[in-house]
Design a protein around this motif. Structure first.
Motif, mmCIF file in Angstrom:
data_model
loop_
_atom_site.group_PDB
_atom_site.id
_atom_site.type_symbol
_atom_site.label_atom_id
_atom_site.label_comp_id
_atom_site.label_asym_id
_atom_site.label_seq_id
_atom_site.Cartn_x
_atom_site.Cartn_y
_atom_site.Cartn_z
ATOM 1 N N ASP A 1 47.401 -51.700 38.599
ATOM 2 C CA ASP A 1 47.927 -51.744 39.964
ATOM 3 C C ASP A 1 48.855 -50.574 40.290
ATOM 4 O O ASP A 1 49.165 -50.348 41.455
ATOM 5 C CB ASP A 1 48.677 -53.056 40.207
ATOM 6 C CG ASP A 1 47.760 -54.262 40.140
ATOM 7 O OD1 ASP A 1 46.561 -54.110 40.466
ATOM 8 O OD2 ASP A 1 48.233 -55.349 39.743
ATOM 9 N N THR A 2 49.299 -49.839 39.272
ATOM 10 C CA THR A 2 50.209 -48.713 39.489
ATOM 11 C C THR A 2 49.527 -47.612 40.294
ATOM 12 O O THR A 2 50.173 -46.925 41.078
ATOM 13 C CB THR A 2 50.707 -48.143 38.147
ATOM 14 O OG1 THR A 2 51.339 -49.189 37.412
ATOM 15 C CG2 THR A 2 51.686 -47.000 38.351
ATOM 16 N N GLY A 3 48.240 -47.449 40.105
ATOM 17 C CA GLY A 3 47.517 -46.383 40.798
ATOM 18 C C GLY A 3 47.686 -45.061 40.069
ATOM 19 O O GLY A 3 48.121 -45.013 38.917
ATOM 20 N N PRO A 4 47.359 -43.956 40.740
ATOM 21 C CA PRO A 4 47.469 -42.640 40.110
ATOM 22 C C PRO A 4 48.922 -42.337 39.691
ATOM 23 O O PRO A 4 49.861 -42.722 40.390
ATOM 24 C CB PRO A 4 47.027 -41.672 41.209
ATOM 25 C CG PRO A 4 46.211 -42.499 42.146
ATOM 26 C CD PRO A 4 46.813 -43.869 42.101
ATOM 27 N N ILE A 5 49.053 -41.684 38.552
ATOM 28 C CA ILE A 5 50.376 -41.272 38.081
ATOM 29 C C ILE A 5 50.383 -39.760 37.896
ATOM 30 O O ILE A 5 49.332 -39.125 37.824
ATOM 31 C CB ILE A 5 50.778 -41.987 36.774
ATOM 32 C CG1 ILE A 5 49.778 -41.677 35.661
ATOM 33 C CG2 ILE A 5 50.910 -43.485 36.999
ATOM 34 C CD1 ILE A 5 50.177 -42.210 34.310
ATOM 35 N N ARG A 6 51.589 -39.206 37.827
ATOM 36 C CA ARG A 6 51.747 -37.763 37.649
ATOM 37 C C ARG A 6 52.649 -37.528 36.433
ATOM 38 O O ARG A 6 53.719 -38.128 36.326
ATOM 39 C CB ARG A 6 52.390 -37.160 38.896
ATOM 40 C CG ARG A 6 52.668 -35.687 38.791
ATOM 41 C CD ARG A 6 53.386 -35.202 40.046
ATOM 42 N NE ARG A 6 53.758 -33.825 39.906
ATOM 43 C CZ ARG A 6 53.230 -32.830 40.598
ATOM 44 N NH1 ARG A 6 52.301 -33.069 41.501
ATOM 45 N NH2 ARG A 6 53.629 -31.595 40.407
ATOM 46 N N ALA A 7 52.213 -36.649 35.529
ATOM 47 C CA ALA A 7 53.006 -36.278 34.357
ATOM 48 C C ALA A 7 53.389 -34.809 34.478
ATOM 49 O O ALA A 7 52.530 -33.965 34.752
ATOM 50 C CB ALA A 7 52.217 -36.513 33.082
ATOM 51 N N GLU A 8 54.670 -34.510 34.305
ATOM 52 C CA GLU A 8 55.161 -33.130 34.369
ATOM 53 C C GLU A 8 55.973 -32.819 33.118
ATOM 54 O O GLU A 8 56.824 -33.605 32.727
ATOM 55 C CB GLU A 8 56.082 -32.945 35.576
ATOM 56 C CG GLU A 8 55.404 -33.053 36.910
ATOM 57 C CD GLU A 8 56.394 -32.811 38.036
ATOM 58 O OE1 GLU A 8 56.836 -31.654 38.184
ATOM 59 O OE2 GLU A 8 56.712 -33.775 38.729
ATOM 60 N N GLY A 9 55.717 -31.671 32.530
ATOM 61 C CA GLY A 9 56.502 -31.194 31.403
ATOM 62 C C GLY A 9 57.170 -29.880 31.773
ATOM 63 O O GLY A 9 56.542 -29.019 32.389
ATOM 64 N N THR A 10 58.433 -29.742 31.406
ATOM 65 C CA THR A 10 59.208 -28.546 31.723
ATOM 66 C C THR A 10 59.848 -27.998 30.457
ATOM 67 O O THR A 10 60.505 -28.745 29.725
ATOM 68 C CB THR A 10 60.324 -28.875 32.743
ATOM 69 O OG1 THR A 10 59.738 -29.469 33.888
ATOM 70 C CG2 THR A 10 61.090 -27.633 33.142
ATOM 71 N N VAL A 11 59.646 -26.713 30.192
ATOM 72 C CA VAL A 11 60.281 -26.069 29.043
ATOM 73 C C VAL A 11 61.757 -25.858 29.358
ATOM 74 O O VAL A 11 62.108 -25.282 30.386
ATOM 75 C CB VAL A 11 59.603 -24.720 28.723
ATOM 76 C CG1 VAL A 11 60.323 -24.007 27.593
ATOM 77 C CG2 VAL A 11 58.133 -24.925 28.393
ATOM 78 N N LEU A 12 62.619 -26.335 28.480
ATOM 79 C CA LEU A 12 64.058 -26.125 28.634
ATOM 80 C C LEU A 12 64.504 -24.852 27.927
ATOM 81 O O LEU A 12 65.328 -24.104 28.433
ATOM 82 C CB LEU A 12 64.831 -27.324 28.078
ATOM 83 C CG LEU A 12 64.548 -28.671 28.740
ATOM 84 C CD1 LEU A 12 65.270 -29.778 27.996
ATOM 85 C CD2 LEU A 12 64.947 -28.632 30.200
ATOM 86 N N SER A 13 63.936 -24.620 26.736
ATOM 87 C CA SER A 13 64.296 -23.448 25.945
ATOM 88 C C SER A 13 63.146 -23.147 24.998
ATOM 89 O O SER A 13 62.558 -24.057 24.422
ATOM 90 C CB SER A 13 65.564 -23.741 25.141
ATOM 91 O OG SER A 13 65.840 -22.705 24.237
ATOM 92 N N ARG A 14 62.810 -21.863 24.832
ATOM 93 C CA ARG A 14 61.774 -21.486 23.884
ATOM 94 C C ARG A 14 62.211 -20.234 23.165
ATOM 95 O O ARG A 14 62.284 -19.158 23.731
ATOM 96 C CB ARG A 14 60.466 -21.220 24.625
ATOM 97 C CG ARG A 14 59.191 -21.607 23.890
ATOM 98 C CD ARG A 14 58.851 -20.798 22.700
ATOM 99 N NE ARG A 14 57.672 -19.963 22.960
ATOM 100 C CZ ARG A 14 57.428 -18.862 22.321
ATOM 101 N NH1 ARG A 14 58.239 -18.412 21.411
ATOM 102 N NH2 ARG A 14 56.365 -18.175 22.581
#
Length: 75
Positions: free
Chosen positions: A31-44
């Motif tokens: 029932d949640t429907g489409p979801i979005r996943a985001e990843g962000t680099v903090l330090s490399r």
């Protein structure tokens, strides 16, 4: 989160997870429907990378979030 780190690596360089923490805030059901996943680099750096991630629903409500630390090495 790991793919966010992977996207910064040059050819011949790889990474593996050293540590991660994930917090589940709300359940994800059909029932949640489409979801979005985001990843962000903090330090490399040359040997270690850190990133954070968020999973949200269509309304922008937070479903889960986390952080990771990855070891960067020659493949």
């Amino acid at each position: 989160m790991g793919l966010a780190i992977q996207s910064t690596l040059e050819a011949g360089i790889a990474s593996t997870t050293l540590e991660f923490k994930i917090t589940l805030v709300r359940p994800i059901t059909p029932d949640t429907g489409p979801i979005r996943a985001e990843g962000t680099v903090l330090s490399r750096g040359r040997r270690v990378g850190t990133a954070e991630g968020r999973v949200t629903d269509q309304a922008g409500r937070l479903l889960s979030h986390g952080t990771t630390t990855c070891l960067v090495f020659e493949a």
